[in-house]
Scaffold this motif. Structure first.
Motif, mmCIF file in Angstrom:
data_model
loop_
_atom_site.group_PDB
_atom_site.id
_atom_site.type_symbol
_atom_site.label_atom_id
_atom_site.label_comp_id
_atom_site.label_asym_id
_atom_site.label_seq_id
_atom_site.Cartn_x
_atom_site.Cartn_y
_atom_site.Cartn_z
ATOM 1 N N GLY A 44 94.242 59.323 -21.096
ATOM 2 C CA GLY A 44 94.403 58.967 -19.690
ATOM 3 C C GLY A 44 94.009 60.134 -18.809
ATOM 4 N N LEU A 45 92.702 60.267 -18.546
ATOM 5 C CA LEU A 45 92.157 61.394 -17.799
ATOM 6 C C LEU A 45 91.099 60.889 -16.838
ATOM 7 C CD1 LEU A 45 91.474 64.502 -17.385
ATOM 8 C CD2 LEU A 45 89.869 64.218 -19.289
ATOM 9 N N LEU A 102 93.112 55.429 -17.454
ATOM 10 C CA LEU A 102 93.371 55.863 -16.085
ATOM 11 C C LEU A 102 92.041 55.983 -15.340
ATOM 12 C CD1 LEU A 102 95.501 56.979 -14.029
ATOM 13 C CD2 LEU A 102 94.993 59.250 -14.936
ATOM 14 N N GLU A 103 91.994 55.463 -14.116
ATOM 15 C CA GLU A 103 90.798 55.559 -13.283
ATOM 16 C C GLU A 103 91.189 55.958 -11.868
ATOM 17 O OE1 GLU A 103 87.655 55.272 -13.943
ATOM 18 O OE2 GLU A 103 87.589 54.336 -15.934
ATOM 19 N N ALA A 104 90.284 56.683 -11.189
ATOM 20 C CA ALA A 104 90.434 57.004 -9.769
ATOM 21 C C ALA A 104 89.449 56.160 -8.983
ATOM 22 C CB ALA A 104 90.182 58.485 -9.529
ATOM 23 N N LEU A 115 94.960 55.886 -7.763
ATOM 24 C CA LEU A 115 95.010 55.994 -9.216
ATOM 25 C C LEU A 115 95.418 54.651 -9.805
ATOM 26 C CD1 LEU A 115 96.722 59.484 -9.652
ATOM 27 C CD2 LEU A 115 94.319 58.917 -10.039
ATOM 28 N N ILE A 116 94.592 54.128 -10.704
ATOM 29 C CA ILE A 116 94.856 52.852 -11.360
ATOM 30 C C ILE A 116 95.029 53.116 -12.842
ATOM 31 C CG2 ILE A 116 94.044 50.492 -11.724
ATOM 32 C CD1 ILE A 116 92.174 52.527 -9.240
ATOM 33 N N ASN A 117 96.106 52.613 -13.425
ATOM 34 C CA ASN A 117 96.311 52.778 -14.865
ATOM 35 C C ASN A 117 96.382 51.430 -15.537
ATOM 36 O OD1 ASN A 117 99.293 51.988 -15.525
ATOM 37 N ND2 ASN A 117 99.417 53.171 -13.629
ATOM 38 N N SER A 118 96.256 51.439 -16.854
ATOM 39 C CA SER A 118 96.143 50.196 -17.620
ATOM 40 C C SER A 118 97.473 49.577 -18.001
ATOM 41 C CB SER A 118 95.365 50.472 -18.911
ATOM 42 O OG SER A 118 96.091 51.392 -19.726
ATOM 43 N N THR A 151 88.090 48.674 -16.259
ATOM 44 C CA THR A 151 87.210 49.444 -15.391
ATOM 45 C C THR A 151 87.249 48.802 -14.020
ATOM 46 O OG1 THR A 151 84.995 50.428 -15.187
ATOM 47 C CG2 THR A 151 85.110 48.124 -15.854
ATOM 48 N N VAL A 152 86.763 49.517 -13.004
ATOM 49 C CA VAL A 152 86.727 48.977 -11.650
ATOM 50 C C VAL A 152 85.272 48.897 -11.195
ATOM 51 C CG1 VAL A 152 89.030 49.705 -10.976
ATOM 52 C CG2 VAL A 152 87.129 51.293 -10.715
ATOM 53 N N ALA A 153 84.920 47.818 -10.497
ATOM 54 C CA ALA A 153 83.558 47.613 -10.010
ATOM 55 C C ALA A 153 83.568 46.478 -9.007
ATOM 56 C CB ALA A 153 82.607 47.276 -11.165
ATOM 57 N N ASP A 154 82.587 46.464 -8.117
ATOM 58 C CA ASP A 154 82.444 45.378 -7.155
ATOM 59 C C ASP A 154 81.684 44.247 -7.835
ATOM 60 O OD1 ASP A 154 82.170 43.722 -5.010
ATOM 61 O OD2 ASP A 154 81.017 45.116 -3.771
ATOM 62 N N MET A 155 82.406 43.303 -8.387
ATOM 63 C CA MET A 155 81.799 42.243 -9.178
ATOM 64 C C MET A 155 81.209 41.119 -8.335
ATOM 65 S SD MET A 155 82.014 43.286 -12.264
ATOM 66 C CE MET A 155 81.544 41.804 -13.131
#
Length: 488
Positions: A44-45, A102-104, A115-118, A151-155
């Motif tokens: 988670g980095l 973990l994603e920013a 911060l978004i975590n799973s 993951t995050v993306a503009d789908m």
């Protein structure tokens, strides 16, 4: 559960951190100077700019400490960067549940990174909205999102970041409602258990498709591609098993590794260690694959131009075989632009669990963050090729060579689509507002006539928020355009 480190502890950690120059053997390699700002290891980095000072910051779960077995916790430690490669503890954030991913990203479009975590099997993912000063708000659970990677993306191309996640054998698309909250997740069958996700335009239609790393019985890695039909709705599914694949790690990354204008995929191999590269056929399928062995078990990797030669490289983190104690290793595979890689640096690190790429000291070189240590890239600085801004803003020089970038502004990822009137060598470079070349997407690559697209991950490229210009050049024509990169 561990408490936040004190300033005295951080000073002691910095004073005793391993700092050494690691020589590179192949001619294409660079070298690194390693120092540690803490002593934690975690998959988670993530990196980002959490206090809006245009310096790279780090967020990591303080789960595994030196000499202990691998653990997960519902905590995030935030370290603020000084722009010189140093990091200082700033705050500790509580999440709703333990997590592995973990994603920013800026999910509510307020210009502040969140911060978004799973989450984990004990509970759903959660989001800590950023305050823009290095601190974060209390966790908000997102129950409609899966916990098996994301993951995050503009789908759906509405300008807001959506979440693509895994739930057992399903891919789940949760669309952003325009305020950082997410609607009910829509499930899509993958047939295998999820391990990691990416999004990229795999068939050249300008839409982000879902690329998933999954595991099938008996314990083998399978790449699953779900094509975007528009509006974030997924359709046709394809599956590909890389040659000799075993139990996979937990991340998947895309890039055009062989210069044919079609996106390829790199995955980590937990069983046996190493990286597998699968070459895309431009339709969402794959034509062949190559394996690169590494020590230990490889769990995470990142893609970027580490040695500044305009070709994509791979940085992969591997943990000890038993997964319970140091040392780990960080391996850099240097790409030749034609689909082959050379094993360059193999750096001993404490854990080998998490890895990220970013320009931590603002010298225009990608550095590597491995767990809670930074490997500063010592590569020789290239002389910037000056280019007058006026010559770039004018748009296409040829009516036949056309291009567009989407989404624009870009938050995290964007796609540069272009049409070539005839086959030939293509170069694509990015320039900052002062006309300095800051990134290369293609350098003299031979491409067929027709429609192409390349993916730009501005974090992997080390690009801060701001205005940039792309320039596409062929032997007969050239075109250029403006890109706005926002914090994600």
């Amino acid at each position: 559960m561990r408490s936040a480190p004190t300033p005295a502890t951080l000073l002691l950690s910095l004073a005793t951190a391993l700092s050494m120059t690691l020589a590179a053997s192949p001619a294409s390699s660079t070298s690194f100077t390693q120092s540690c700002f803490a002593s934690y290891g975690s998959p988670g980095l993530t990196v980002g700019d959490f206090n809006n000072d245009n310096n790279v910051d780090v967020a990591i779960s303080p789960a595994t400490a030196a000499g202990t077995g691998f653990t997960v916790e519902p905590l995030i430690n935030v370290y603020l960067g000084d722009g010189l490669g140093g990091f200082t503890f700033a705050s500790q954030v509580s999440t709703s549940f333990e997590f592995l991913y973990l994603e920013a990203a800026d999910v509510n479009n307020d210009g502040k990174q969140d911060l978004i975590n799973s989450g984990d099997y004990t509970g759903p993912p959660s989001i800590n909205l950023g305050n823009g000063d290095g601190t974060f708000q209390a966790a908000q659970s997102v129950p409609t999102v899966g916990v098996d990677g994301f993951t995050v993306a503009d789908m759906n191309l509405d300008g807001y970041l959506d979440i693509v996640s895994g739930e057992d054998k399903l891919a789940v698309v949760s669309l952003n409602q325009g305020n950082g909250t997410f609607g009910p997740g829509v499930d899509y069958k993958m047939g295998n258990y999820a391990r990691g996700f990416a999004t990229a335009d795999m068939n050249g239609d300008g839409l982000r498709d879902v690329v998933a790393l999954t595991i099938a019985n008996p314990a083998k890695a399978v790449i699953v591609v779900l094509l975007n039909q528009g509006g974030g709705i997924l359709g046709m599914r394809s599956k590909y098993t890389p040659a000799g694949s075993g139990y996979p790690g937990r991340s998947i990354r895309t890039g055009d590794f062989n210069g044919d204008g079609k996106l390829d995929v790199a995955i980590p191999r937990l069983q046996g260690g190493g990286v597998s590269v699968a070459f895309g056929d431009g339709t969402g399928g794959f034509s062949s694959s190559t394996n690169y062995p590494m020590p230990g078990g490889t769990n995470h990797l990142r893609v970027g131009d580490v040695n500044g030669d305009g070709k994509l490289d791979i940085a992969a983190a591997s943990s000890a075989v038993n997964g319970s104690s140091p040392p780990g290793s960080l391996t850099v595979l240097y790409g030749n632009g034609s689909g082959s890689f050379t094993v360059g640096n193999v750096v001993t690190v404490d854990f080998g669990l998490g890895v990220a790429l970013a320009d931590a000291n603002e010298d225009n070189h990608l550095d590597i963050i491995a767990d809670s240590c930074v490997l500063l890239n010592d590569g020789t600085l290239a002389i910037a090729r000056e280019m007058p801004i006026a010559s770039m803003v004018g748009g296409a020089r040829s009516a036949d060579l056309t291009a567009s970038f989407s989404p624009n502004p870009s938050r995290g990822h964007g796609i540069l689509g272009f049409n070539l009137p005839k086959e030939g060598k293509v170069s694509i470079h990015l320039y900052d507002i002062r006309g300095r070349r800051v990134h290369t997407l293609a350098d003299g690559l031979w491409m067929a006539a027709g429609t192409h697209s390349v993916d730009l991950d501005h974090r992997a490229a080390g690009l801060a928020s701001g205005v940039y210009f792309y320039r596409i050049e062929t032997a007969a024509s050239r075109t250029s355009g403006r890109i706005v990169i926002a914090n994600d």
